[in-house]
Scaffold this active site. Structure first.
Site, PDB file in Angstrom:
ATOM      1  N   ALA A  71       0.856  -1.197   0.000  1.00 56.66           N
ATOM      2  CA  ALA A  71       0.000   0.000   0.000  1.00 56.66           C
ATOM      3  C   ALA A  71       0.883   1.235   0.000  1.00 56.66           C
ATOM      4  O   ALA A  71       2.002   1.206   0.504  1.00 56.66           O
ATOM      5  CB  ALA A  71      -0.917  -0.006   1.217  1.00 56.66           C
ATOM      6  N   ASP A  72       0.353   2.296  -0.576  1.00 56.89           N
ATOM      7  CA  ASP A  72       1.066   3.566  -0.555  1.00 56.89           C
ATOM      8  C   ASP A  72       0.031   4.684  -0.523  1.00 56.89           C
ATOM      9  O   ASP A  72      -0.990   4.615  -1.206  1.00 56.89           O
ATOM     10  CB  ASP A  72       1.963   3.723  -1.788  1.00 56.89           C
ATOM     11  CG  ASP A  72       2.890   4.910  -1.646  1.00 56.89           C
ATOM     12  OD1 ASP A  72       3.832   4.834  -0.842  1.00 56.89           O
ATOM     13  OD2 ASP A  72       2.658   5.932  -2.321  1.00 56.89           O
TER      14      ASP A  72
END
Length: 196
Positions: A71-72
């Site tokens: 995730a970012d």
């Protein structure tokens, strides 16, 4: 349930996986997070999340990997500027100063590797956050708490910054860094059931 390898050291993402009773192993990605300049801003977090997953795949290539989650999160200001994590206190102050009294987008990209089909599925969650006007003294007070360390846009919505968050349009979990709806939907689509 099979454990999911989390390609992140984020305590918030770990808390959300714990909330969902998903067993996980923390294996932070070690990768270059630069992306082509031609990529539209709203697509960058998903591209970086995918890079994180592929980095962990490479690091664990000798093992059989069932699942990897990357995730970012990034902030897109109303001027169209992307904000990642600040490098220091001065940059944190500048970021909060640019966000106060305005609305911005919080964009979280997800990438999920399914080892049984050797494929990476992706999703993006875009939410709008409105920050109340803040005085220089209030910004200084917030920055001095150190809460901004490692946070996109120099703030954490679930911490002291909530004193200044006027409105969230969308998913609070996404603003925290891991959108629960999108994650659940992806897992369900990939045959990973949370319902035993």
């Amino acid at each position: 349930m099979e454990p999911i390898i989390l390609a992140s050291s984020s305590p918030r993402r770990q808390e959300i996986l714990q909330l969902l009773n998903i067993p996980f192993i923390v294996h932070p990605a070690d990768c270059d997070e630069t992306v082509p300049d031609t990529l539209p801003p709203r697509e960058i977090p998903e591209a970086i999340a995918t890079k994180k997953v592929r980095s962990v795949m490479q690091a664990l290539s000798a093992q059989e990997i069932p699942w990897i989650l990357g995730a970012d999160t990034m902030i897109l200001t109303d001027e169209g500027k992307l904000l990642g994590k600040p490098d220091g206190q001065d940059e944190a102050f500048a970021m909060i100063s640019s966000l106060q009294g305005k609305s911005h987008e919080v964009i979280t990209g997800l990438a999920l590797y399914n080892g049984s089909i050797h494929d990476v599925a992706c999703r993006t969650s875009i939410n709008k956050v409105t920050v109340a006007p803040m005085s220089a003294e209030e910004i200084e007070w917030y920055v001095e708490t150190g809460e901004w360390h490692g946070a996109a846009g120099a703030y954490r919505v679930q911490g002291l910054m909530s004193c200044f968050i006027k409105k969230i349009e969308g998913s609070e979990s996404s603003v925290m860094g891991l959108p629960i709806f999108e994650l659940y939907d992806m897992l369900k689509e990939q045959g990973y059931s949370l319902i035993s």
